[in-house]
Design an enzyme around this catalytic site. Sequence first.
Site, short mmCIF file in Angstrom:
data_model
loop_
_atom_site.label_atom_id
_atom_site.label_comp_id
_atom_site.label_asym_id
_atom_site.label_seq_id
_atom_site.Cartn_x
_atom_site.Cartn_y
_atom_site.Cartn_z
CG HIS A 174 -2.06 -0.58 1.21
ND1 HIS A 174 -2.56 -1.43 2.21
CD2 HIS A 174 -3.04 -1.05 0.12
CE1 HIS A 174 -3.92 -2.16 1.86
NE2 HIS A 174 -4.09 -1.91 0.51
CB CYS A 279 -2.59 0.06 8.67
SG CYS A 279 -1.41 0.06 7.47
#
Length: 288
Positions: A174, A279
């Site tokens: 990511h 996150c």
Amino acid sequence: MSTPEATATRTAHHRHYLMCKPSHFTVSYKINPWMEPANPTDTAKAVAQWQQLHDLYLELGHEVELIEPLAGFPDMVYTANGGFLIDGRAYVPKFRFVERQGESPAFADWFRAAGYDTVIPEEVNEGEGDFLLVGDVILAGTGFRSTGDSHREVGEIFGREVVSLNLVDPRFYHLDTAIAVLDPVQGTENGGPERANIAYLPGAFDDASRAILEERFPEAILVSDEDGSVFGLNSASDGYNVIISPRAKGFEKQLRERGYNPIMIDLSELLLGGGGIKCCTLELRGAN
């Protein structure tokens, strides 16, 4: 040699976040290189570490909302993947892996209930995991999770310039594992720096993406692989306080040199699922 940026005065800005308690955290499947289902996880430890992060945000004066954790979705703690929000509009995720797809309706319902203009996507995207707002520009990651077509879609939904960046190292699957936005507020008229800056891991990107980052962010902090590989870049900043992994020692020093205030929070248990501080943190940007 001292640079103008090195002597900059940093300002902490009030932030509004969405988090999810890891009540059901475990690693029962493998969808990234960090996950090893054979290795034991400690849910109570994950909750305790997460609670420290949650409480720190409150201590710093930030606002934290909570979404109810759903049994059977251990990765829901990684709320950054749960959407991307600008000006009161919420772009809902469409997860690549089936293991996480049941999270999307829960996030969509939460956004609607909270009064956000909620947009259901057509393209595969994983929210703020792959979309980072830097000033007026959206940095958008692709290569492992979000598709290139989601970059077009997110640009159309928010009416912003989108800069596509290609991730090439599977450890950094990511964008928010390879780039940290250091200045969430841009513009001296808003109390922020003239230009928002970032920190990034050069080796996580292909040559073309590195060239883009070098051109757009000439004063960026370049983080070592040693610090990147402990999720040092998966951090949250209010413009002054930057919450990072305690193992990212070099990054900590780099931040201090630039006038930021690094604060260490250990989320080692949640790293077993391939997630860190950022996150676990979704920025809720309301309508201006």
